[in-house]
Design a protein around this motif. Sequence first.
Motif, PDB file in Angstrom:
ATOM      1  N   UNK A  16      -2.284   5.352 -10.610  1.00  0.00           N
ATOM      2  CA  UNK A  16      -0.957   5.726 -11.066  1.00  0.00           C
ATOM      3  C   UNK A  16      -1.081   6.594 -12.311  1.00  0.00           C
ATOM      4  N   UNK A  17      -0.094   7.408 -12.546  1.00  0.00           N
ATOM      5  CA  UNK A  17      -0.012   8.135 -13.816  1.00  0.00           C
ATOM      6  C   UNK A  17       0.410   7.148 -14.901  1.00  0.00           C
ATOM      7  N   UNK A  98       6.753  -1.231  -4.135  1.00  0.00           N
ATOM      8  CA  UNK A  98       5.468  -0.663  -4.569  1.00  0.00           C
ATOM      9  C   UNK A  98       4.411  -0.894  -3.494  1.00  0.00           C
ATOM     10  N   UNK A  99       4.421  -2.101  -2.932  1.00  0.00           N
ATOM     11  CA  UNK A  99       3.441  -2.421  -1.887  1.00  0.00           C
ATOM     12  C   UNK A  99       3.556  -1.481  -0.694  1.00  0.00           C
ATOM     13  N   UNK A 100       4.782  -1.222  -0.230  1.00  0.00           N
ATOM     14  CA  UNK A 100       4.962  -0.345   0.930  1.00  0.00           C
ATOM     15  C   UNK A 100       4.405   1.047   0.652  1.00  0.00           C
ATOM     16  N   UNK A 101       4.704   1.574  -0.534  1.00  0.00           N
ATOM     17  CA  UNK A 101       4.186   2.892  -0.901  1.00  0.00           C
ATOM     18  C   UNK A 101       2.666   2.867  -1.000  1.00  0.00           C
ATOM     19  N   UNK A 127       2.698  -3.796 -14.740  1.00  0.00           N
ATOM     20  CA  UNK A 127       2.035  -5.004 -14.231  1.00  0.00           C
ATOM     21  C   UNK A 127       2.250  -5.215 -12.734  1.00  0.00           C
ATOM     22  N   UNK A 128       3.416  -4.847 -12.230  1.00  0.00           N
ATOM     23  CA  UNK A 128       3.662  -4.983 -10.787  1.00  0.00           C
ATOM     24  C   UNK A 128       2.744  -4.051  -9.993  1.00  0.00           C
ATOM     25  N   UNK A 129       2.538  -2.846 -10.513  1.00  0.00           N
ATOM     26  CA  UNK A 129       1.628  -1.907  -9.851  1.00  0.00           C
ATOM     27  C   UNK A 129       0.196  -2.422  -9.888  1.00  0.00           C
ATOM     28  N   UNK A 130      -0.207  -3.028 -11.023  1.00  0.00           N
ATOM     29  CA  UNK A 130      -1.541  -3.628 -11.113  1.00  0.00           C
ATOM     30  C   UNK A 130      -1.697  -4.707 -10.054  1.00  0.00           C
TER      31      UNK A 130
END
Length: 518
Positions: A16-17, A98-101, A127-130
């Motif tokens: 991620x950026x 986020x998971x779907x992407x 944190x969700x992306x992590x």
Amino acid sequence: MTGQSSTPSNAVLISWVSVNHRAAPLIPALKDINGKLGGRVQILYLCYRDVPGDEGQRERDSLKETVETLKRELKPHCPEIIKCPWKTSAAPTDHDEIRKFAENVLQDIRKEHPADMLVIHMSPGTPAMHAVWLTLGSTGFVPGPLKLIQTSDQRALGSGKPLVQVVDFRLDTVLRRYFQARPYVTQDADDGQVWNPSAVKSQALKEALETLRKWAPLRTPVLLLGERGTGKTTLANYLRAMSPFQKQQNEEWPSVVCGQFRTNPQLARSELFGHAKGAFTGANKKRIGLLEQADGDTIFFDEIADIDRDTQRLLIGAIEGRGFRPLGDAKLVRPNFRIVCATNRTVSELRKDCLDPDFYDRLAIFVLTVPPLRDCTEDIPLVWSKVLTQSTNTAALQPLGWERFSNHPHLLRQLMQHPLPGNFRDLQRVAFHLLAELNAGTTDDAAVERALHTLSDEIDAPLDEFTPRFPVKFDLLLGTFRRRWFSAAIEKAKGNVTEAARLLGIPRETLKHHISKE
């Protein structure tokens, strides 16, 4: 999404950026001073939220500054940077969105880079992306080589943490067990992992996998029927991964290629049941049979119809749990295992010619007909990429640029339109011929056509094998046969449509009409 790798030692970085830190977390990973990524990073995939308004502008500004800094700081070794926009209105804390992407991104990148090391950088992002990166990277969702990394901030560096850390975090999941294990005797075209269960799209295969999920908890025999090369070994491996009948950390599990016993039933009994030292001439030491080795696990019999009837009757006691005695040994052995069998014979052939009636009754508790590839056309692009990568390893040959044929539109279209009577073996044959042509310097178009020309249109299955396949895409099957005849006629006529129509015995306008529709 584009971008290709060139050698298996390449690494592809995915991140991620960082809105707050811009390029700072990426630079140490891309420099990779200690070589923790497993190869030079050739391509960086930068994911970012593409949302409207001021929030989206902040993301885009961060992306722009990150790219500019990387190109400046890493010049002249800055990798190719590919931007992956997440067009969404979801919050950066929405785990499910986020998971779907992330799932789509990882599947697309693996398709583009079938043999390369994928490195997921977990530090940038929310944190969700992590959490999503950690979940997808540690559960076996992505097949092939993969690493998770994170970079240290100043506080972590002050406590002695290295600048770049490899995250060794593995969850015990069905997918991880499936990708880590396989039967220890497999055929080249089906290595036990030709399907990626998490990426299956066709209804026929989804139904087959769902059926196996229902049967997985029961220690009862499963019989897999299907044409040659349909991936029966892979489905057996998946069934085992979902079941409690597996030895943990057992990367290779017991399997039997029954064809080796056709002319030597004595070998079958020695291999399966074991023998004592001196049990027969040449038995210089005790041998533990495959059935005993399978205690607490699953055992797979490939082409079970090749087992002789006397051995079949001996197997009945072992399947029922009554045990058996190894050759020359008075001790009764009672291993606890689950038996999975596969064959390309029909039920009528098994009942009439191949299997003892009592043995068949024991095996046929659960019977699954494995769908042929022509009923799973939506899945062919993904499995073609897998077979092509596997074929480069088998052939020990990787012509420059071979990866771009994993997604070759014309090649995939032809494979999806072909009946593929040999299923995975047809794909493997095309892959080997394609690699040979590319290695010889043949142009791309000619290499593809010559490789496709090795396919046969013949489907030699007995009539009673067709019944379980209904409903079928009949127009698609007819269209495939028609196209092959048209192509052959045009090649014979050296491109002269009038002559090709004469060879086919149809009006010239009819042939032109069909050609224009292709």
